[in-house]
Motif scaffolding. Structure first.
Motif, mmCIF file in Angstrom:
data_model
loop_
_atom_site.group_PDB
_atom_site.id
_atom_site.type_symbol
_atom_site.label_atom_id
_atom_site.label_comp_id
_atom_site.label_asym_id
_atom_site.label_seq_id
_atom_site.Cartn_x
_atom_site.Cartn_y
_atom_site.Cartn_z
ATOM 1 N N THR A 105 29.498 60.945 -1.311
ATOM 2 C CA THR A 105 28.359 61.752 -0.874
ATOM 3 C C THR A 105 27.183 60.891 -0.423
ATOM 4 O O THR A 105 26.567 61.165 0.599
ATOM 5 C CB THR A 105 27.925 62.712 -1.992
ATOM 6 N N GLN A 106 26.881 59.847 -1.178
ATOM 7 C CA GLN A 106 25.722 59.015 -0.843
ATOM 8 C C GLN A 106 25.749 58.495 0.596
ATOM 9 O O GLN A 106 24.744 58.601 1.302
ATOM 10 C CB GLN A 106 25.588 57.860 -1.829
ATOM 11 N N LYS B 148 23.328 62.767 7.092
ATOM 12 C CA LYS B 148 22.637 61.722 7.849
ATOM 13 C C LYS B 148 22.601 62.077 9.327
ATOM 14 O O LYS B 148 23.571 62.556 9.888
ATOM 15 C CB LYS B 148 23.328 60.381 7.667
ATOM 16 N N GLY B 149 21.451 61.824 9.927
ATOM 17 C CA GLY B 149 21.296 62.114 11.340
ATOM 18 C C GLY B 149 20.770 63.507 11.614
ATOM 19 O O GLY B 149 20.472 63.840 12.748
ATOM 20 N N SER B 150 20.650 64.326 10.584
ATOM 21 C CA SER B 150 20.103 65.679 10.767
ATOM 22 C C SER B 150 18.860 65.830 9.896
ATOM 23 O O SER B 150 18.605 65.012 9.013
ATOM 24 C CB SER B 150 21.151 66.742 10.399
ATOM 25 N N LEU C 142 19.290 62.878 2.462
ATOM 26 C CA LEU C 142 18.387 62.657 1.331
ATOM 27 C C LEU C 142 19.232 62.235 0.142
ATOM 28 O O LEU C 142 20.224 62.902 -0.184
ATOM 29 C CB LEU C 142 17.624 63.939 0.981
ATOM 30 N N TRP C 143 18.856 61.154 -0.489
ATOM 31 C CA TRP C 143 19.557 60.667 -1.685
ATOM 32 C C TRP C 143 18.519 60.034 -2.589
ATOM 33 O O TRP C 143 17.805 59.122 -2.175
ATOM 34 C CB TRP C 143 20.609 59.630 -1.314
#
Length: 132
Positions: free
Chosen positions: A49-50, A74-76, A55-56
């Motif tokens: 998932t990371q 990522k990227g959105s 967001l992480w």
């Protein structure tokens, strides 16, 4: 002692049992799923998932259990009204707690800030059911 509410089971065959609670009037929702069948715990969330999450962030431990919050891809754009937290209960078991804010909270609250409270209530309920 945990909070007593009714929900709807929405088990995930590949992962384990899950429940969902929602308020159709406000759009707010909470989901809890138990990753019991994969036997990989929180390490799977870090591995799979990371790398994909927009967001992480690691959150403070809840009742001694490690917690990470994640949302989006990522990227959105990071969704402002949604956050999911993954909690490592053991090396082989984790739970996911998701929160979608209702309409009245979308402009004033942080979903990832509030999800820790729901994690705490969930862990309290699990401990009460387990008798510890």
């Amino acid at each position: 002692m945990g909070v007593q509410v009714t929900g709807q089971r929405e088990d995930l065959a590949q992962v384990g049992p899950a429940c969902a609670w929602s308020n159709h009037d406000t759009g707010g929702a909470v989901g809890v799923s138990y990753a019991l069948t994969t036997h990989v715990g929180l390490s799977d969330v870090y591995a799979n998932t990371q790398p994909k999450s927009a967001l992480w962030k690691e959150l403070p431990a809840v009742q001694g259990f490690p917690v990470v919050a994640h949302a989006g891809i990522k990227g959105s754009a990071i969704p402002a009204d949604f956050c999911q937290a993954s909690v490592g209960l053991s090396d082989s078991i984790s739970i996911d707690v998701s929160l979608t804010l209702g309409e009245s909270k979308r402009e004033t609250a942080d979903a990832c800030g509030l999800v820790s409270q729901i994690v705490d209530m969930t862990v309290t309920t699990l401990r009460a059911k387990a008798g510890s």
